[in-house]
Scaffold this motif. Structure first.
Motif, PDB file in Angstrom:
ATOM      1  N   MET A  34       0.832  -1.202   0.000  1.00 29.59           N
ATOM      2  CA  MET A  34       0.000   0.000   0.000  1.00 29.59           C
ATOM      3  C   MET A  34       0.869   1.256   0.000  1.00 29.59           C
ATOM      4  O   MET A  34       0.523   2.259  -0.633  1.00 29.59           O
ATOM      5  CB  MET A  34      -0.923  -0.019   1.226  1.00 29.59           C
ATOM      6  N   LEU A  35       1.995   1.196   0.694  1.00 29.56           N
ATOM      7  CA  LEU A  35       2.922   2.333   0.689  1.00 29.56           C
ATOM      8  C   LEU A  35       3.432   2.604  -0.716  1.00 29.56           C
ATOM      9  O   LEU A  35       3.591   3.771  -1.124  1.00 29.56           O
ATOM     10  CB  LEU A  35       4.085   2.037   1.634  1.00 29.56           C
ATOM     11  N   LEU A  36       3.679   1.529  -1.486  1.00 23.63           N
ATOM     12  CA  LEU A  36       4.098   1.697  -2.869  1.00 23.63           C
ATOM     13  C   LEU A  36       3.000   2.383  -3.684  1.00 23.63           C
ATOM     14  O   LEU A  36       3.274   3.306  -4.467  1.00 23.63           O
ATOM     15  CB  LEU A  36       4.431   0.331  -3.469  1.00 23.63           C
ATOM     16  N   GLU A  37       1.753   1.966  -3.501  1.00 23.04           N
ATOM     17  CA  GLU A  37       0.645   2.594  -4.224  1.00 23.04           C
ATOM     18  C   GLU A  37       0.503   4.062  -3.846  1.00 23.04           C
ATOM     19  O   GLU A  37       0.324   4.931  -4.713  1.00 23.04           O
ATOM     20  CB  GLU A  37      -0.661   1.855  -3.926  1.00 23.04           C
ATOM     21  N   VAL A  38       0.595   4.350  -2.547  1.00 25.15           N
ATOM     22  CA  VAL A  38       0.452   5.735  -2.085  1.00 25.15           C
ATOM     23  C   VAL A  38       1.580   6.594  -2.636  1.00 25.15           C
ATOM     24  O   VAL A  38       1.363   7.757  -3.046  1.00 25.15           O
ATOM     25  CB  VAL A  38       0.423   5.773  -0.549  1.00 25.15           C
ATOM     26  N   ALA A  39       2.801   6.070  -2.663  1.00 24.84           N
ATOM     27  CA  ALA A  39       3.938   6.835  -3.195  1.00 24.84           C
ATOM     28  C   ALA A  39       3.704   7.207  -4.652  1.00 24.84           C
ATOM     29  O   ALA A  39       3.998   8.339  -5.080  1.00 24.84           O
ATOM     30  CB  ALA A  39       5.221   6.018  -3.049  1.00 24.84           C
TER      31      ALA A  39
END
Length: 629
Positions: A34-39
């Motif tokens: 999810m952190l990758l998507e948010v970034a």
């Protein structure tokens, strides 16, 4: 409404978290993806600002295509991260929920009868279903949506400050006000959601009682009364739910007002900065996008906080069960297992009376098999107390009156003991205490010289068999019910047990015989048939100590006598305690115990009691006309 008191121990808190530990890798992967998507999402406004400032305003057409390509690549990477997060968060939450539900069920099976009554069946069902589902759903939300809202909030805040520290001054008012609102929301909603779950317990309890006792309700034409009771519980649940919903409904307008004020202030101040060339148009557009993402994520955090509040209430209710004492009354199951492993191994066959110990040393054969002993040793073994009650007293939780008090008696192996008394004299309480299903409030019970509480529950169950007056059968075949305690028992043993309980006749008359399927609680059998199957189920265990708690009350006198004689033929291998209201059922017992208001009133043979016990004579006279000729 059933409630428990006290806070759960710290061990229970660690135990609850431990259900996620086996799935930690999957659980950690979800927020990382999810952190990758948010970034990638946070990268989009900056790239768009470059297109606006460099491509459109600056007239650099090639940068539009270049930056646009990067935007497309970021969108694809973000999509992969979002899909991966959904997959891993679903796996983690489902596995966690399944393990927690199974662990909670195992704990429920080990609860003492006192705690089972204190929690209540309806409450335990709610905790096993609704509360576990709430935690499972919250885990999914926390690993996916909550993580997304938190990452976007933090990332957008950083990007806002990086783009324009001056414009970010508008957040000085928003963030503290929002923090105060969220703290108030958390403290207010947790108790409200706890009351909602308790009200749901009451609804489930009323529903289960009505369905389980439907025949009684119809027989007494009490359907309107039960409808009123259920309606009152349902109204309580509705009121509790509305009280919690009001807080949730109030939080949304407050959040919207606060976020709307922040947006308006940013537009006013940002327009002024753009007019003085302190910020580029593309940067202002990107800033407003980040600000919008920040405010939306903060609004989402407020919504997720309501879910977390409900999950906090459910987690506390689950911890109450996980931290409850087990059936041996020695603390939590983990503590009981630890103490059992640390304790030295003791062979119950040598934990006997001093006379039996001396006899044992005269021969090499174990006391349970005295055939290889000298005659003197065998005689001492027979005379040694097999079962002893020492000043036993019991008081049910919440009651000031003792159901049993000061009961002392010892019996030898192979003896048959009858127990009789008026209603409420403590007969069933004595049977439950002797079976180890209740723990004495005072005094002690020793089997083979060892306190009942010191036996391993499985070993105790293999030695002590109990048949209750209320026959409890399970859905499934007749064979499954008889083999319930010994699923691997050979057919010959099953047929022998059914024959000893005089159940073979009616079972054989059924079209499918032992394969006949039973409805829930054996509703397609008569009361006497259910009792005989319950007796067969216990006899299949071949217990050393057999407790029959008025378990032939629905059986005719001739069949009851035949069952008792069949059990007596088991000889010294079985010690019998027979609780009955009918004195005719106790005539063949070696001794009869008379209870009066929870105390031992008299003990002896029928002839001795007729001569010495006024209470026994009164019971005998009242039943004289009912005795078989």
């Amino acid at each position: 409404m059933n409630k428990t008191t006290g806070s759960p121990p710290q061990a229970a808190r660690i135990r609850l978290r431990s259900y996620m530990r086996p799935h930690l890798a999957v659980a950690v992967a979800a927020p990382l993806l999810m952190l990758l998507e948010v970034a990638m999402d946070l990268l989009q406004p900056r790239l768009m600002a470059r297109i606006l400032d460099e491509g459109i305003i600056g007239g650099d057409t090639s940068s539009i295509w270049t930056v646009g390509g990067w935007m497309l690549l970021a969108a694809l990477v973000g999509l992969a991260g979002g899909i991966g997060c959904t997959v891993f968060s679903t796996l983690a939450s489902q596995r966690f929920g399944a393990d927690l539900r199974e662990g909670l069920y195992r704990r429920t099976m080990r609860l003492s009868p006192e705690l089972l009554g204190r929690f209540g069946t309806g409450s335990l069902v709610t905790r096993l279903t609704g509360d576990v589902s709430q935690l499972q759903q919250t885990t999914l939300v926390a690993l996916r949506m909550l993580a997304r809202s938190l990452f976007i909030a933090l990332g957008s805040l950083v990007m806002c400050i990086a783009l324009s520290p001056r414009l970010s001054l508008v957040l000085i008012v928003t963030v503290p006000a929002l923090a105060v609102l969220l703290v108030w929301l958390k403290r207010t909603t947790v108790p409200l959601f706890a009351s909602v779950q308790q009200a749901l317990d009451e609804v489930n309890t009323r529903l289960q009682e009505s369905l389980a006792n439907m025949r009684v309700v119809k027989a007494f034409v009490r359907a309107p009364h039960e409808e009123a009771r259920f309606g009152a519980a349902n109204d309580g649940y509705r009121a509790s739910s509305l009280a919690a919903a009001r807080i949730g409904a109030l939080s949304q307008p407050l959040l919207s007002l606060l976020l709307g004020f922040t947006t308006a202030a940013a537009l006013w101040y940002g327009g002024a900065l753009a007019g003085s060339d302190s910020i580029q148009p593309g940067q202002l557009a990107a800033y407003l996008t980040y600000l919008s993402q920040l405010l939306l994520s903060l609004n989402g955090l407020g919504n997720h906080l309501l879910t977390l509040s409900r999950a906090t209430a459910s987690a506390g209710r689950i911890r109450e069960v996980l931290g409850a004492k087990d059936e041996a009354g020695s603390g939590s199951h983990a503590d009981a297992e630890r103490k059992r492993k640390e304790a030295p191994e003791v062979d119950p066959n040598v934990a006997r009376d001093a006379a039996a110990d001396a006899a044992l040393q005269q021969g090499d054969a174990p006391l349970d098999d005295p055939s290889g002993m000298p005659e003197s040793a065998r005689a001492a073994a027979r005379e040694a107390p097999y079962l002893e009650w020492s000043a036993v007293g019991y008081r049910y939780p919440g009651s000031d009156e003792y159901a049993l008090r000061g009961f002392s008696l010892s019996i030898r192996r192979g003896e048959s003991i009858g127990i009789v008394g008026m209603n409420g004299s403590g007969k069933s309480t004595l049977a439950l205490l002797t079976a180890g299903l209740l723990q004495p409030t005072e005094g002690s019970i020793r089997l083979l010289g060892k306190p009942l509480g010191g036996w391993d529950p499985e070993e105790l169950r293999s030695k002590v068999g109990l048949v209750l007056q209320q026959a409890h059968l399970f859905s499934g075949s007749i064979a499954d019910n008889i083999r319930y305690g010994r699923p691997d028992a050979p057919e010959s043993d099953m047929l022998e047990a059914a024959g000893s309980a005089f159940a073979a006749g009616f079972v054989g008359a059924m079209p499918e015989g032992y394969g006949t399927r039973l409805g829930q609680k054996g509703v397609n059998l008569s009361g006497g048939q259910r009792q005989r199957l319950s007796i067969a189920r216990t006899l299949l265990l071949k217990p050393e100590l057999l407790l029959l708690d008025d378990s032939t009350s629905a059986v005719d006198a001739a069949t009851e006598t035949a069952i008792t004689e069949s059990i007596e033929r088991m000889g010294e291998s079985c010690t019998l305690l027979l609780v009955s209201q009918k004195l005719a059922s106790l005539r063949r017992c070696d001794r009869i115990v008379v209870l009066d208001e929870g105390r031992l009133a008299a003990v002896g043979t029928q002839e001795q009691l007729l001569a010495s016990s006024p209470l026994y004579r009164e019971l005998h006279e009242s039943q004289k006309g009912a005795e078989p000729a």
